[in-house]
Design an enzyme around this catalytic site. Structure first.
Site, mmCIF file in Angstrom:
data_model
loop_
_atom_site.group_PDB
_atom_site.id
_atom_site.type_symbol
_atom_site.label_atom_id
_atom_site.label_comp_id
_atom_site.label_asym_id
_atom_site.label_seq_id
_atom_site.Cartn_x
_atom_site.Cartn_y
_atom_site.Cartn_z
ATOM 1 N N PRO A 179 -3.524 -36.295 -8.709
ATOM 2 C CA PRO A 179 -4.847 -36.667 -8.194
ATOM 3 C C PRO A 179 -6.024 -35.803 -8.661
ATOM 4 C CG PRO A 179 -3.632 -35.517 -6.512
ATOM 5 C CD PRO A 179 -2.689 -35.684 -7.678
ATOM 6 N N CYS A 180 -6.364 -35.941 -9.931
ATOM 7 C CA CYS A 180 -7.506 -35.209 -10.469
ATOM 8 C C CYS A 180 -8.812 -35.672 -9.818
ATOM 9 C CB CYS A 180 -7.571 -35.325 -11.987
ATOM 10 S SG CYS A 180 -7.461 -37.004 -12.617
#
Length: 175
Positions: A137-138
């Site tokens: 989850p950047c």
């Protein structure tokens, strides 16, 4: 679709529809290697993609879990990952996986967590090369002021993902 790479590992792809646009899932028997956006920056993710294989079990499972995520039925992914990168990049991506659903962190917080408090820009660069968007989850990384910063899928997609997770209070910063 094929990208040349010195690695001998070959990958297959499947394209799916999502609320943030078409996504291309890339993987092989070793795991999911990428979730790519419809418009990718050239060279952001370099893999030897040899062809389409929409029925590959890794890609089908990634599609199933992403659909659950977008439908609000999944908060964590349980997929075998096969991200290709440097040791530092992989350490940043592992830190991203530890950010809880619905929360955000700053680049500096990740740098400090990795014991490299002065490496904020290096964390940002590694984050920008994260090949497995959404699942790693950047989108949960924000600027030091809480503002939305660059995202491979675009700031609109980043805002959508954060809102989906209930972390939508981050401010959008267009530069």
């Amino acid at each position: 679709m094929a990208r040349q790479n010195a690695r001998s590992e070959e990958f297959f792809f499947k394209t799916i529809e999502s609320p943030v646009g078409d996504l291309t899932l890339v993987g092989n028997d070793n795991g999911l290697a990428a979730v790519l956006w419809a418009v990718e920056r050239p060279g952001r993710v370099v893999l030897d993609i040899v062809g389409e294989r929409p029925a590959h079990p890794i890609l089908l499972e990634a599609e199933r879990q992403l659909k659950q995520y977008f439908d609000g039925q999944r908060r964590a992914f349980e997929l075998k990952l096969n991200a290709q990168g440097t040791a530092f990049q992989k350490s940043v991506w592992a830190a991203l996986l530890r950010i809880p659903f619905g929360e955000t962190r700053t680049y500096r917080q990740i740098a400090i967590e990795l014991g490299a408090g002065n490496a904020t820009r290096a964390v940002g660069a590694a984050n920008g090369r994260n090949p497995i968007s959404i699942i790693t989850p950047c989108h949960r990384l924000v600027g030091s002021d809480g503002g939305l910063t660059g995202f491979a899928g675009g700031l609109g997609a980043k805002a959508y993902l954060l809102n989906l997770e209930g972390a939508g209070s981050a401010r959008r910063r267009d530069n």
